[in-house]
Structures are given as structure tokens and as C-alpha cells.
Design an enzyme around this catalytic site. Structure first.
Site, mmCIF file in Angstrom:
data_model
loop_
_atom_site.group_PDB
_atom_site.id
_atom_site.type_symbol
_atom_site.label_atom_id
_atom_site.label_comp_id
_atom_site.label_asym_id
_atom_site.label_seq_id
_atom_site.Cartn_x
_atom_site.Cartn_y
_atom_site.Cartn_z
ATOM 1 N N CYS A 26 18.348 1.188 30.886
ATOM 2 C CA CYS A 26 17.331 1.604 31.844
ATOM 3 C C CYS A 26 17.874 1.469 33.259
ATOM 4 O O CYS A 26 18.998 1.031 33.462
ATOM 5 C CB CYS A 26 16.062 0.771 31.698
ATOM 6 S SG CYS A 26 16.342 -0.950 32.079
ATOM 7 N N CYS A 29 19.467 -1.688 34.381
ATOM 8 C CA CYS A 29 20.843 -1.918 33.936
ATOM 9 C C CYS A 29 21.811 -1.237 34.896
ATOM 10 O O CYS A 29 22.798 -1.827 35.316
ATOM 11 C CB CYS A 29 21.082 -1.319 32.549
ATOM 12 S SG CYS A 29 19.984 -1.937 31.299
ATOM 13 N N ASP A 433 26.267 34.360 60.264
ATOM 14 C CA ASP A 433 27.313 35.026 60.994
ATOM 15 C C ASP A 433 27.243 36.473 60.511
ATOM 16 O O ASP A 433 26.775 36.724 59.414
ATOM 17 C CB ASP A 433 28.633 34.339 60.602
ATOM 18 C CG ASP A 433 29.827 35.100 61.079
ATOM 19 O OD1 ASP A 433 29.850 35.440 62.261
ATOM 20 O OD2 ASP A 433 30.734 35.322 60.273
ATOM 21 N N ASP A 632 31.704 33.018 56.836
ATOM 22 C CA ASP A 632 32.808 33.284 55.926
ATOM 23 C C ASP A 632 33.946 32.315 56.208
ATOM 24 O O ASP A 632 34.977 32.336 55.572
ATOM 25 C CB ASP A 632 33.279 34.736 56.029
ATOM 26 C CG ASP A 632 33.622 35.114 57.465
ATOM 27 O OD1 ASP A 632 33.602 34.234 58.335
ATOM 28 O OD2 ASP A 632 33.907 36.293 57.700
ATOM 29 N N ASP A 636 34.165 30.264 62.008
ATOM 30 C CA ASP A 636 32.837 29.698 62.157
ATOM 31 C C ASP A 636 32.826 28.197 61.960
ATOM 32 O O ASP A 636 31.767 27.592 61.877
ATOM 33 C CB ASP A 636 31.877 30.335 61.149
ATOM 34 C CG ASP A 636 31.915 31.831 61.237
ATOM 35 O OD1 ASP A 636 31.998 32.330 62.364
ATOM 36 O OD2 ASP A 636 31.882 32.490 60.187
HETATM 37 P P1 ADP Z 1 31.244 37.773 63.900
HETATM 38 O O1 ADP Z 1 30.484 36.790 64.697
HETATM 39 O O2 ADP Z 1 30.498 39.056 63.729
HETATM 40 O O3 ADP Z 1 31.792 37.250 62.633
HETATM 41 P P2 ADP Z 1 33.794 37.360 65.254
HETATM 42 O O4 ADP Z 1 33.366 36.102 65.922
HETATM 43 O O5 ADP Z 1 34.773 37.248 64.152
HETATM 44 O O6 ADP Z 1 32.535 38.209 64.781
HETATM 45 O O7 ADP Z 1 34.385 38.326 66.351
HETATM 46 C C1 ADP Z 1 33.566 38.682 67.451
HETATM 47 C C2 ADP Z 1 34.090 39.856 68.224
HETATM 48 O O8 ADP Z 1 35.312 39.514 68.843
HETATM 49 C C3 ADP Z 1 34.369 41.055 67.396
HETATM 50 O O9 ADP Z 1 33.229 41.842 67.214
HETATM 51 C C4 ADP Z 1 35.395 41.771 68.223
HETATM 52 O O10 ADP Z 1 34.787 42.527 69.221
HETATM 53 C C5 ADP Z 1 36.161 40.647 68.891
HETATM 54 N N1 ADP Z 1 37.401 40.330 68.177
HETATM 55 C C6 ADP Z 1 37.732 39.153 67.638
HETATM 56 N N2 ADP Z 1 38.967 39.190 67.088
HETATM 57 C C7 ADP Z 1 39.418 40.445 67.269
HETATM 58 C C8 ADP Z 1 40.623 41.146 66.913
HETATM 59 N N3 ADP Z 1 41.622 40.576 66.272
HETATM 60 N N4 ADP Z 1 40.712 42.429 67.261
HETATM 61 C C9 ADP Z 1 39.718 43.045 67.899
HETATM 62 N N5 ADP Z 1 38.582 42.443 68.254
HETATM 63 C C10 ADP Z 1 38.412 41.163 67.960
HETATM 64 MG MG MG Z 2 33.175 36.012 61.621
#
Ligand code: ADP
Ligand code: MG
Length: 744
Positions: A26, A29, A433, A632, A636
Site C-alpha cells: 500500500c 509501504c 510560432d 519547431d 524559439d
Molecule cells: P517565425 O516566427 O514565423 O517562425 P522566424 O523567427 O524564423 O519566423 O523568422 C522571422 C523572419 O525573419 C522571417 O519571416 C524572415 O523575414 C526573416 N528571416 C529570418 N531568417 C532568414 C533567412 N535566413 N533568410 C531570409 N529571411 C530570414
Molecule cells: Mg520559427
């Protein structure tokens, strides 16, 4: 408490073991074993799970050893068994259930005439019941042979200076048995009809019945995890360099081995297809049963089932590091932990048994003083002892967690531990996101516009050259578009990614930058016509990537990343759960708003850097919300860490590596709502169970004390309370996420 000392010890100096503990009956224990283990010098944390009969100990290697732990468990009155392999354990459990059933049948057979006799007696057929000598013959083996386990358990507990449910059962039944003997010796044949042999026999039989049903139920609760482990194939067919095939045990497979997977066979390792094409069922790891096409270059996961093709797979991850092993470990860890409600219950049950003993003694004395009737006093005290067993209390939480997390795992939702489960059921705000979670995360280039009459193809070539350094989905889309056009790309040097904004680097001697309007606006002058074009495309939900070289704008690339087909439904599901969803994106505000409207999200904010996302999550938490953040994981991490519950949306094999609180095994945003629903369902069960476990005791103990509940009925009620709690938990096994479209 012990937890606070944990961080001071470096992980490499600690060791982690789990082993089975035998003899726990139980919650009291389990608490005692846990305390005994925690008192061993060098033990950082010990957790004991009654439902799994397993202890989980972290200790400092220098200060302690397995022998010390074993000895401590021994001194507490229990035995240690090495944690068995799933299949071995299954066989052991089955053997134990079989022997329990045999004992139960014998016990019930011996009890039946006593019970029938008693029934006939109360109905007035006094001549038909079992003679006193017969009663002795039937009751004695039950009391001392079948009931031996209670004496043994009680002895162990008392020796360790504690009391458990065995003490209650042993004391109660022995009192009834001995008093009947006493009557028989003093009154002889006159005692006929006044004996309580049947009461102790019935108590023992019913407690055994309750335990047996409980064990069966516990086993099916743990079955989901065992099923997962059982799906690991035992052997794999390795293709040797000389072309011969050889069947080897799965644990001998090594990284780099070429493994042949025949049609209908299970993939024995995580690996990459090098030859052949087929469709495989990955439902084991993704919860999604639709077959996934596989061809050379694709990753396959151990445990998935091959379709009709022959696959040649190169092993990439084997053994404990494999996806399946990690998932199983994750689920097992989650189930081994203890909810804070459970810790409370444990503390209660530790003082519960001694209190019951005291209360039974009080009942006895009170009856004796008030009525002067020794027999009534004794029987009331026995009833109190029997009804008060806290077994249901001990099972209420762990069985619900076991079935709840198991059902969630089967639906593709992995919950890391019980703290996460506790947080998740309180979630009332979810932050998404955008890219890859609410959208497909596979953007496509729609168009390239050159600025001031610049050549669009040159713009694309410059942009693609920089993006060679980036992992971002937008970068991949731009590279794919360039590849389709067979553009030769210059290499990129001193590449720098600016998370959530863009990327830059030097290409053929020029400094090239790609990114959102804000990022490029700081580097180059953006003309009014391009500005207008960008705004117009963004309002339509398209992502606009600006391209600049050496302070001059070269043009823009527009991309579309369509929302996932079930994203809108996910939003509805969350709202139905009274969870408010929010979209936070690094993309332009116009795009975020457009997607937000499309999906029915009440709040959608764009132009947010990873830090701004984290701050927004903190603000929500400060406003009193329990926040879940879905990402993802690409950039983030700050926001995921800031949230109360981080939810990682996985795909393929990376799922098991995620350290997020909740990992979704397939990229389906509806599972976010399902995860909240699963944790709520589990907690609802825990609450119901605790209610049922307590109410039996609260109502029945006073009834027993005032003599309204005979010992026999008390035994029945007690058995019923454990069984009802376990069965209630088992109902969770049928939990499935409600993913059907809800048409408003
Ligand atoms: P989300 O918040 O939609 O996941 P991200 O934070 O990954 O988007 O990116 C935000 C923005 O930054 C994109 O929409 C783009 O405009 C710009 N950005 C980020 N990395 C790149 C890249 N390697 N080439 C072009 N644009 C980019
Ligand atoms: Mg992103």
C-alpha cells in the site's frame, strides 16, 4: 528537501539506477521504502512508484553503492529485484497473477460454505449451517496459510517500526479468529451461531480478491509502455561486405551496418535507406498510421513496419540512443515520477495507519465502557481496522498517471514528467510560432522582383548564395528555387545568421544581406514602389524577403508558406477547451495578421524577434496565465524556456531528442489541444479517484465504529474501493484525442 541539493552535484559523479521492489502492499509501504532510500548517505533523490513496484534512485557514486540501497530496502522490510527486461517482467507478472488466482480460488472455495452457513443462519435455517468444528477446519487454513502473507507483511512493517495495511488486516482477522476460538472453548456447542470465523475468512478472501484485481489492472495500465518496448525487433538481417546475409541479435547491430528489411518486416534500427523503395507504417513513433513512402536517402525509424518493398538500410543510431529506446525511456520516466498530489497522499497515508490503530483501540474501549459488551466492542474495532486500509488512496494517483500518459503516448503525445503534466492541465493560453507549426514550414518561392530595374535572376543568385549558410526554411526555399533554375552560386564567407530577422555574408567580394523589412531597412534604402509591393504581398499572407548588397537594395523575393490543413481546427479545439491561442511571428505584421484571420486566431503579432517572443510569453504569465508555447525549436528556444510548458512539434526522428516538456510525435497542431485535453483528463481521474478513496473511509469508518458495518461488509467495501479506483483509472485507456472536425 532532497531536491534542493540535487543541482550542486555534477551529473558525471552521479549514478542512476532503477530496480523492482517486492512486497509493497500500500501507499504507506511505498512511502517507507522511499524514506529508507532517501536516508542512505549519498542518495540525491529516490522515488518509489507503487503501481509499477519500482524504485528510481539517483545517488553520488563516491558516497554510495547499490549494496547500500539494497540493504536499506531490506531493513525497511522489503526486497530488491533487479529491474527486469520488459519481456521477462511480463512473464513474471503473468506467473504471479496465475498463482494469485489459484490461491484466490482455494480461499473462496473454503470461504463459501462459511458464508452460505451464515446466510442460512440469518434466514432462520439454523440447522443447515456448518458445525463449529467444520468452521474451524475451514477457517484455519485461510487464516494461517493463505493469510500468511499478511502476517509476514505486518511483521516486516512492525520490525521496521511502521504500520501498513497488512498490520490492519492481520490484527483485525486474528482478533475475530481468536475470539471465536475463545467462545468455542468456553461455550462448547453453545457457541454455535455466535462465531466469527466466517468474518475473518471473508476478509482475507476479499482482500486477496481486491489485490488480485488491482494487480491485473495495474498490469494492463503498464501494458501500453510494454507494448512499445515489445515492438523492438529482436534480430536484424545484416548484409555483409561479401554479399552474404546474416541474422544477428538487435543489440549487436552497429552504426554503419547495412540491414536488409523484408516486406512486412519491422525495421530493427534507426537508419537511412540506401537502396529500394517502399511504404512504411510509422504509427509506432508518430501515432499516425498512414503509410509513409520511403526511398533511397530517406530516414527510417526502428520499430516501424515495412510495406511491400525491400529496403536496404544503413544503421545510423542503435541501442539506447535509438528513437524507440528514447521514447520508451521518456514515457517510463514520466510514469515513475510523483505528482505533488501524490506526495501529499503519501504523507497522509504514513500517519493514516497508526491513526486507524489508535481509533480502533478507542472504538473498542468506548464500546466496552458504554455497553460493557466485549463481543460488540471487539467486532466494531475489527470492522474499523478492516475498512480503513488505505490501499485505494495509494493507487488513486499512480494508476491514473500510468494510463493517462500511456494513452497520450499512443496518440503521439509524449509528456516528459509529472511536473509537466501538472502544469499542462492548467494551461489557459497557448502561444504559437508561425513557421513550421501553424504553417507547413516548407515555403515556396512565388516571385522575384528586381529593384530599380535590376535583373530578378541576379537578385535570386545573390540571395541564394548567402542562404547557403542558413538552415532557415526560407533559405531552403530560395536555394531550391535557384537550383530549379540551374543557377551557379558563388560561395559565401563570414556568414552570420540573425535569428528572427535575416542573414548576411560576403559573396564574391560584396556584402550581401537577406531578411525582413526591418533588417534590410537598417542597411539599405527601400524605395517606395518596392515598399508598396511588399506591403501588398504581405497583406495577402505572403512572406517577403528583402535582398541587399553593399547598402543597395537588389529586390525582393515573395514566398508562400500555406497554413497546415488542420491549423484552423486546432485553434477551434483550443477555444473549445477555453485556452486562448496567440500567434507570435518573426514575419512581417501584415503576414501574421493575415494568417491569424485565416485561422480564426484572436491575437496575431508579427515582427517579433526571438527575445520579443520570450518577453510576450513572460507578459502572459505575469498576467496570470499558464502558458504553453509551441515551436519547431529552430530559434524559439528562449520563448520555449519562458513558457510554463514548452511544446515541441517534431517530425521524423528528431522527436525523441527534444527536451521540451511535451513532444508531439507528428507535426499536427491539433495535438497541442489534444495534449491539454489528455492532461486534463488525467487530472480529472486523479481527483475522482482521491474522492472515491477518501469518501469510503470518511463515511465507512464512523459507520464501522458505531457498529453499523459488520467486519464482513467492511471487507467488501474496502475491496470495492480499491477496485473501483483502479477501474476508474483504466477507463482512461480508452482516451483518444478528439480530432474529428467540429463544424460550428
Ligand atoms: P517565425 O516566427 O514565423 O517562425 P522566424 O523567427 O524564423 O519566423 O523568422 C522571422 C523572419 O525573419 C522571417 O519571416 C524572415 O523575414 C526573416 N528571416 C529570418 N531568417 C532568414 C533567412 N535566413 N533568410 C531570409 N529571411 C530570414
Ligand atoms: Mg520559427
Amino acid at each position: 528537501m532532497t531536491e534542493t541539493s540535487a543541482p550542486s552535484v555534477a551529473a558525471e559523479d552521479t549514478e542512476h539506477v532503477d530496480f523492482d521492489v517486492e512486497g509493497m502492499t500500500c501507499a504507506a509501504c511505498a512511502t517507507r521504502v522511499e524514506r529508507a532510500l532517501n536516508n542512505v548517505p549519498g542518495v540525491i533523490e529516490a522515488r518509489v512508484n507503487l503501481a509499477l513496484e519500482r524504485a528510481d534512485v539517483v545517488f553520488e557514486r563516491e558516497l554510495s553503492a547499490l549494496e547500500h540501497l539494497t540493504a536499506a530496502v531490506d531493513r525497511a522490510g522489503y526486497r530488491v529485484r533487479p529491474a527486469a527486461e520488459a519481456s521477462v517482467r511480463q512473464a513474471q507478472d503473468q506467473a504471479r497473477l496465475d498463482s494469485e488466482r489459484r490461491t484466490l480460488v482455494v480461499s473462496a472455495t473454503l470461504t463459501a460454505p462459511l458464508l452460505i452457513g451464515m446466510g442460512l443462519n440469518t434466514l432462520g435455517y439454523e440447522d443447515l449451517h456448518v458445525m463449529p468444528v467444520g468452521e474451524v477446519l475451514l477457517a484455519t487454513p485461510i487464516q494461517f496459510l493463505i493469510g500468511l502473507r499478511f502476517y509476514r507483511g505486518a511483521f516486516n512493517a512492525l520490525r521496521a517500526g511502521a504500520a501498513n495495511m497488512d498490520v490492519l488486516v492481520a490484527l483485525g482477522t486474528t482478533a475475530a479468529y481468536c475470539y471465536s476460538w475463545y467462545l468455542l472453548r468456553t461455550l462448547g456447542e453453545e457457541a454455535d451461531g455466535r462465531l466469527y470465523f466466517e468474518a475473518s475468512a471473508v476478509i482475507i478472501t476479499l482482500v486477496l480478491l481486491g489485490k488480485h484485481m488491482e494487480n491485473r489492472a495495474k498490469r494492463s495500465a503498464a501494458a501500453a509502455l510494454q507494448a512499445l518496448l515489445a515492438l523492438r525487433p529482436d534480430t536484424g538481417c545484416v548484409l555483409r561486405a561479401d554479399g552474404t546475409e546474416i541474422e544477428v541479435p538487435a543489440e549487436q547491430l552497429r552504426e554503419g551496418d547495412l540491414v536488409l528489411v523484408r516486406p512486412g518486416g519491422r525495421v530493427p534500427v534507426d537508419g537511412e535507406v540506401v537502396e529500394g523503395a517502399s511504404e512504411v507504417d510509422e504509427s509506432l513513433v508518430s501515432g499516425e498510421s498512414a503509410p509513409v513512402p520511403k526511398q533511397a536517402g530517406d530516414a527510417v525509424t526502428g520499430g516501424s513496419v515495412n510495406g511491400f518493398g525491400l529496403l536496404k538500410v544503413r544503421a545510423t543510431t542503435v541501442g539506447e540512443a535509438s528513437t524507440l529506446a528514447r521514447i520508451a525511456r521518456l514515457v517510463a520516466d514520466a510514469q515513475a515520477g510523483k505528482a505533488s498530489v501524490q506526495r501529499l497522499v503519501d504523507r497522509v497515508s504514513a500517519v493514516f495507519v497508526p491513526s486507524v490503530l489508535a481509533f480502533a483501540a478507542l472504538t473498542f474501549v468506548a464500546w466496552l465502557v458504554v455497553s460493557g459488551n466485549f463481543e460488540q466492542a471487539l467486532i466494531a474495532a475489527v470492522a474499523v481496522l478492516v475498512i480503513a486500509c488505505p490501499c485505494a488512496l495509494g493507487l488513486a494517483t499512480p494508476t491514473a498517471i500510468l494510463t493517462g500518459t500511456g494513452a497520450a503516448a499512443q496518440a503521439g503525445i509524449l509528456i516528459r514528467d509529472i511536473e509537466v503534466l501538472e502544469q499542462a492541465h492548467r494551461i489557459d493560453a497557448i502561444v504559437f510560432d508561425k513557421t513550421g507549426t501553424l504553417t507547413e514550414g516548407r515555403p515556396r518561392v512565388l516571385a522575384v522582383h528586381g529593384a530599380r530595374g535590376a535583373d530578378p535572376e541576379a537578385t535570386l543568385r545573390w540571395a541564394a548564395a548567402v542562404q547557403q549558410g542558413s538552415e532557415h526554411p526560407l533559405a531552403k526555399a530560395i536555394l531550391a528555387h535557384a537550383a530549379e533554375r540551374n543557377l551557379a552560386l558563388e560561395p559565401v564567407r563570414s556568414f552570420q545568421a540573425v535569428p528572427g530577422r535575416g542573414a548576411e555574408g560576403s559573396v564574391a567580394g560584396r556584402h550581401v544581406a537577406v531578411g525582413n523589412g526591418g533588417f534590410i531597412g537598417e542597411r539599405a534604402q527601400v524605395d517606395a514602389d518596392i515598399q508598396a509591393l511588399a506591403q501588398q504581398r504581405e497583406a495577402a499572407g505572403e512572406t517577403v524577403v528583402f535582398v541587399a548588397a553593399d547598402d543597395a537594395l537588389l529586390g525582393v523575393i515573395t514566398l508562400a508558406d500555406p497554413p497546415r490543413s488542420n491549423a484552423a481546427q486546432a485553434v477551434q479545439m483550443l477555444q473549445a477547451l477555453h485556452v486562448s491561442p496567440t500567434l507570435l511571428s518573426g514575419d512581417a505584421p501584415g503576414v501574421a495578421e493575415r494568417i491569424g484571420r485565416e485561422l480564426g486566431l484572436p491575437t496575431a503579432r508579427g515582427g517579433m524577434s526571438p527575445e520579443a517572443k520570450a518577453r510576450a510569453v513572460q507578459e502572459l504569465a505575469a498576467a496570470g496565465h499558464v502558458v504553453g508555447m509551441v515551436g519547431d525549436g529552430v530559434n524559439d528556444a528562449p520563448a520555449l524556456a519562458a513558457a510554463d510548458v514548452g511544446i515541441a512539434m517534431g517530425s521524423g526522428t528528431d522527436i525523441a531528442m527534444a527536451t521540451a516538456g511535451v513532444t508531439l510525435m507528428r507535426p499536427d497542431p491539433r495535438l497541442v489541444a489534444a495534449a491539454v485535453a489528455a492532461s486534463r483528463a488525467t487530472f480529472r481521474k486523479i481527483r475522482q479517484n482521491l474522492f472515491w478513496a477518501f469518501i469510503y473511509n470518511v463515511v465507512c469508518i464512523p459507520l464501522a465504529a458505531i457498529g453499523y458495518l459488520s467486519p464482513t461488509l467492511a471487507a467488501a467495501a474496502m475491496a470495492l474501493s480499491s477496485v473501483s479506483v483502479v477501474c476508474n483509472s483504466l477507463l482512461l485507456r480508452g482516451w483518444r484525442p478528439n480530432l474529428a472536425a467540429q463544424n460550428a
